[in-house]
Design a protein around this motif. Structure first.
Motif, PDB file in Angstrom:
ATOM      1  N   GLY A 147       0.290  -1.485   0.158  1.00 41.76           N
ATOM      2  CA  GLY A 147      -0.315   0.023  -0.301  1.00 41.76           C
ATOM      3  C   GLY A 147       0.711   1.190  -0.182  1.00 41.76           C
ATOM      4  O   GLY A 147       0.301   2.429  -0.067  1.00 41.76           O
ATOM      5  N   THR A 148       2.197   1.541   0.647  1.00 38.97           N
ATOM      6  CA  THR A 148       3.107   2.374   0.284  1.00 38.97           C
ATOM      7  C   THR A 148       3.318   2.664  -1.102  1.00 38.97           C
ATOM      8  O   THR A 148       3.926   4.235  -1.226  1.00 38.97           O
ATOM      9  N   LEU A 149       3.005   1.929  -2.143  1.00 39.09           N
ATOM     10  CA  LEU A 149       3.553   2.599  -3.433  1.00 39.09           C
ATOM     11  C   LEU A 149       2.377   3.405  -3.862  1.00 39.09           C
ATOM     12  O   LEU A 149       1.614   4.068  -3.190  1.00 39.09           O
ATOM     13  N   HIS A 150       3.377   3.992  -4.870  1.00 36.71           N
ATOM     14  CA  HIS A 150       2.439   5.214  -5.331  1.00 36.71           C
ATOM     15  C   HIS A 150       1.722   4.888  -6.515  1.00 36.71           C
ATOM     16  O   HIS A 150       1.178   3.652  -6.319  1.00 36.71           O
ATOM     17  N   GLU A 151       0.455   5.481  -6.760  1.00 34.07           N
ATOM     18  CA  GLU A 151      -1.161   5.153  -6.711  1.00 34.07           C
ATOM     19  C   GLU A 151      -1.058   4.295  -8.285  1.00 34.07           C
ATOM     20  O   GLU A 151      -2.395   3.353  -8.378  1.00 34.07           O
ATOM     21  N   GLY A 209      -2.609   0.348   6.308  1.00 30.75           N
ATOM     22  CA  GLY A 209      -2.306   1.060   7.110  1.00 30.75           C
ATOM     23  C   GLY A 209      -3.039   2.215   6.528  1.00 30.75           C
ATOM     24  O   GLY A 209      -4.379   2.832   6.261  1.00 30.75           O
ATOM     25  N   ARG A 210      -2.446   4.463   6.527  1.00 28.78           N
ATOM     26  CA  ARG A 210      -3.141   5.463   6.212  1.00 28.78           C
ATOM     27  C   ARG A 210      -2.911   5.021   4.925  1.00 28.78           C
ATOM     28  O   ARG A 210      -3.502   6.683   4.135  1.00 28.78           O
ATOM     29  N   GLU A 246     -17.622  -3.205   3.218  1.00 27.71           N
ATOM     30  CA  GLU A 246     -18.979  -3.097   4.799  1.00 27.71           C
ATOM     31  C   GLU A 246     -17.379  -2.373   5.463  1.00 27.71           C
ATOM     32  O   GLU A 246     -18.200  -2.171   6.659  1.00 27.71           O
ATOM     33  N   PHE A 247     -16.348  -1.806   5.153  1.00 25.63           N
ATOM     34  CA  PHE A 247     -15.111  -0.867   6.584  1.00 25.63           C
ATOM     35  C   PHE A 247     -15.060   0.052   6.138  1.00 25.63           C
ATOM     36  O   PHE A 247     -15.121   0.732   4.519  1.00 25.63           O
ATOM     37  N   ASP A 248     -15.489   1.463   6.563  1.00 34.38           N
ATOM     38  CA  ASP A 248     -15.827   2.533   6.298  1.00 34.38           C
ATOM     39  C   ASP A 248     -14.802   3.689   6.512  1.00 34.38           C
ATOM     40  O   ASP A 248     -15.154   4.793   6.827  1.00 34.38           O
ATOM     41  N   GLY A 249     -13.403   3.335   7.503  1.00 37.13           N
ATOM     42  CA  GLY A 249     -12.815   3.813   7.957  1.00 37.13           C
ATOM     43  C   GLY A 249     -11.799   4.417   7.182  1.00 37.13           C
ATOM     44  O   GLY A 249     -11.927   4.003   5.933  1.00 37.13           O
ATOM     45  N   GLU A 250     -11.311   4.568   7.083  1.00 32.12           N
ATOM     46  CA  GLU A 250     -10.091   5.895   6.341  1.00 32.12           C
ATOM     47  C   GLU A 250      -8.753   5.284   6.862  1.00 32.12           C
ATOM     48  O   GLU A 250      -7.378   5.489   5.972  1.00 32.12           O
ATOM     49  N   THR A 251      -8.414   4.337   8.082  1.00 28.66           N
ATOM     50  CA  THR A 251      -7.141   3.130   8.553  1.00 28.66           C
ATOM     51  C   THR A 251      -7.280   1.979   8.365  1.00 28.66           C
ATOM     52  O   THR A 251      -8.166   1.977   9.372  1.00 28.66           O
ATOM     53  N   TYR A 278      -1.991  -2.747  12.199  1.00 26.56           N
ATOM     54  CA  TYR A 278      -0.372  -2.759  11.146  1.00 26.56           C
ATOM     55  C   TYR A 278      -1.085  -4.665  10.649  1.00 26.56           C
ATOM     56  O   TYR A 278      -0.814  -4.528   9.416  1.00 26.56           O
ATOM     57  N   PHE A 279      -2.081  -5.389  11.453  1.00 21.61           N
ATOM     58  CA  PHE A 279      -2.094  -7.171  10.539  1.00 21.61           C
ATOM     59  C   PHE A 279      -2.739  -6.609  10.450  1.00 21.61           C
ATOM     60  O   PHE A 279      -4.181  -7.624  10.675  1.00 21.61           O
ATOM     61  N   SER A 280      -3.024  -5.563   9.025  1.00 16.97           N
ATOM     62  CA  SER A 280      -4.322  -5.751   8.328  1.00 16.97           C
ATOM     63  C   SER A 280      -4.298  -6.400   6.535  1.00 16.97           C
ATOM     64  O   SER A 280      -3.302  -5.691   6.009  1.00 16.97           O
ATOM     65  N   ILE A 281      -4.497  -7.319   6.320  1.00 17.48           N
ATOM     66  CA  ILE A 281      -4.564  -7.769   4.519  1.00 17.48           C
ATOM     67  C   ILE A 281      -5.555  -7.582   4.091  1.00 17.48           C
ATOM     68  O   ILE A 281      -6.966  -7.974   4.686  1.00 17.48           O
TER      69      ILE A 281
END
Length: 245
Positions: free
Chosen positions: A164-168, A187-188, A224-229, A232-235
């Motif tokens: 996810g850290t890659l450029h868009e 993450g963010r 179904e997840f509406d958060g913005e971040t 760490y242990f998310s895939i």
């Protein structure tokens, strides 16, 4: 472990988080080693250390390698690599000193030691001066797609693991070209990952797995997840739909 002229440093993969998913060899090394090293954030117990709770011998000597920086400064800042490089060099020297005195050391590694783990940075420094061995393990992404309840690939599907850290633009390109996906280090970066998935036409198949194989595991469509971040242990996984009998 018996003393010898020079000790061995073991990078031991602990698997995705559930101690029951450790290999027999990893379990044996952890239980028998007198010197146990592990990474952790300052002021935290450390996930790797938590996995082996209750497994260490009574006289075990622990060496907590505490990261001097994690998200305090951006990856693009030249100081980030400089600070971490010095940190890994200091840890390497400490491990080599133990090895030179004839002591074996087990370095606890979350997941597999050679898959996006901190041990890789020690290994490249250790291999020319010390005896070092690596014990492979189940990866976190394997636990994640298993938790999703469906095969990640079929037939000739191309599976890509993207950060996810890659450029868009790079994210979108990799996601578009692959049949199945594993997205890590979110993450963010979640809003960017969402946009890339949508551009690649895979947003509707994206599954979010948090804390795979660990306490608190959750599995749900990303929609179904509406958060913005994310923690760490998310895939995020996107299952392939390829050839099958």
């Amino acid at each position: 472990m018996s003393a010898r002229a020079k000790g061995i440093i073991y990078g031991v993969g602990l698997g995705p988080g559930d101690p029951d998913l450790m290999s027999v060899r990893a379990d044996r090394l952890v239980r028998n080693s007198r010197h146990i090293a592990f990474f952790r954030k300052l002021g935290r117990k450390g996930r790797a250390r938590s996995i082996v709770d209750g497994m260490l011998r009574p006289d075990a000597i622990e060496f907590a390698m505490e990261y001097p920086v994690t998200t305090e400064i951006p990856l693009s800042d030249p100081r980030y690599n400089a600070i971490l490089s010095e940190f890994y060099s200091e840890c390497t020297q400490r491990l080599c000193d133990l090895s030179s005195s004839g002591e074996d050391v087990v370095v606890l590694c979350e997941g597999d030691p050679f898959f996006y783990g901190s041990f890789m940075h020690l290994f490249t420094r250790l291999q020319t001066t010390c005896d070092v061995e690596t014990v492979p393990a189940i990866t976190g992404m394997s636990a994640a797609w298993t938790a999703s309840g469906a095969p990640i690939t079929w037939g000739d599907d191309i599976l890509s693991t993207v950060m996810g850290t890659l450029h868009e633009t790079a994210l979108t390109d990799a996601m578009t070209r692959a049949d199945a996906l594993v997205v890590m280090k979110i993450g963010r970066n979640l809003p960017k990952v969402r946009r890339a998935l949508a551009k690649a036409g895979k947003a509707n198949r994206a599954i979010l797995v948090e804390y795979a194989s660990m306490e608190g595991q959750t599995v749900r469509p990303l929609s179904e997840f509406d958060g913005e971040t994310l923690p760490y242990f998310s895939i995020i996984v996107v299952h392939g739909q390829g050839r099958r009998p």
